[in-house]
Design an enzyme around this catalytic site. Sequence first.
Site, short mmCIF file in Angstrom:
data_model
loop_
_atom_site.label_atom_id
_atom_site.label_comp_id
_atom_site.label_asym_id
_atom_site.label_seq_id
_atom_site.Cartn_x
_atom_site.Cartn_y
_atom_site.Cartn_z
N ASP A 189 0.88 -1.20 0.01
CA ASP A 189 -0.14 0.06 -0.09
C ASP A 189 0.77 1.12 0.07
OD1 ASP A 189 -2.51 1.28 -0.03
OD2 ASP A 189 -3.24 0.10 1.61
N ASP A 244 -9.37 3.72 -3.96
CA ASP A 244 -10.17 2.69 -3.51
C ASP A 244 -11.58 2.53 -4.21
OD1 ASP A 244 -7.96 2.22 -2.18
OD2 ASP A 244 -8.78 2.48 -0.23
#
Length: 387
Positions: A189, A244
């Site tokens: 991430d 996202d």
Amino acid sequence: MVLQSRGSSAMAPVLITIMYIYVMSVMIAARMVLPVHPYSRSLVKPISNIFDTSNYGVFQLDNGLAQTPQMGWNSWNFFACNINETVIKETADALISTGLAGLGYNYVNIDDCWSSWARNSKGQLVPDPKTFPSGIKALADYVHAKGLKLGIYSDAGVFTCQVRPGSLYHENDDAALFASWDVDYLKYDNCFNLGIPPKERYPPMRDALNATGRKIFYSLCEWGVDDPALWAGKVGNSWRTTDDINDSWASMTSIADLNDKWAAYAGPGGWNDPDMLEVGNGGMTYQEYRAHFSIWALMKAPLLVGCDVRNMMSETFEILSNEEVIAVNQDSLGVQGRKVYVSGTDGCEQHEVVADNRVASLSAQVEAHACEMLILTPQTTTNSQIL
């Protein structure tokens, strides 16, 4: 191709628009000129060849993985931080018992929140003793015994997005630890990154993973901030091209449009990643989830289930287990479907085999937010038929 409309009424039948075009490896290459996508009018010339992968990374991460887009399950979309080793084991069991594993869903990926809040005295990451008391190695053994693969999560920053220890400046130690646990997949991430450019932060983990000698799928998740399609083919096996996803039609379709821009950069070994599937999580209708799954399959996106597969509704399983749609996603040619604009008048139903020759374009009437997928195979003509 997917036939889809975006009407305002969920029930209003409208003439469809063919949104994506896809070419299977068994089909004959046909040269045609397609319209320029609005996102790329100022950037590229019109697509002249639907097989074009000229921008695909030449110097791929050479681990032999990702010859087709990855398939499996990820914990985040449904469970977020509410995960533990029991959930992971039961999910692995469910992938087997439902038959999803047999269709290719073989990665069981743990997202954020698996680790303790701090490293141990040796500077190592430690599984949370309350939620993963048996450790990650034991969990990997359990998953591997079922013929599946285990994935784990870390961050190219000083902390993960949920403020657990990140792997920035710990790449070699963490990669070696993951390999010692027999991990098969790393989602990496982008939180708490100290403002360091992604191009500088992501390659060190690639090198560290390669140095372990274990083949670990490397999934970059830098949210499309620095246009990873332009450089990540030399670094990882997939790269997030967008922010996202959330469980809504607006999010899903906007992400699909953004991901479409980078079609020419994907291919065997490295894939554009518009984020995980939301199918079955309850925020969209059945028809919208069908469209979601179909578009992800056409875009050669990773098919990572994001719902609770232990408690799937039958319609969720129906979508996720559609072998014809999965076959499009897993086709070895690896050409990402592109968004195009074509309309027609002739129609047919899904799963119907049209044996007759068709010269005119195909179309169908579909409800708003619904889709139809057609797989077209050109007819071959022998010399005897010509004579």
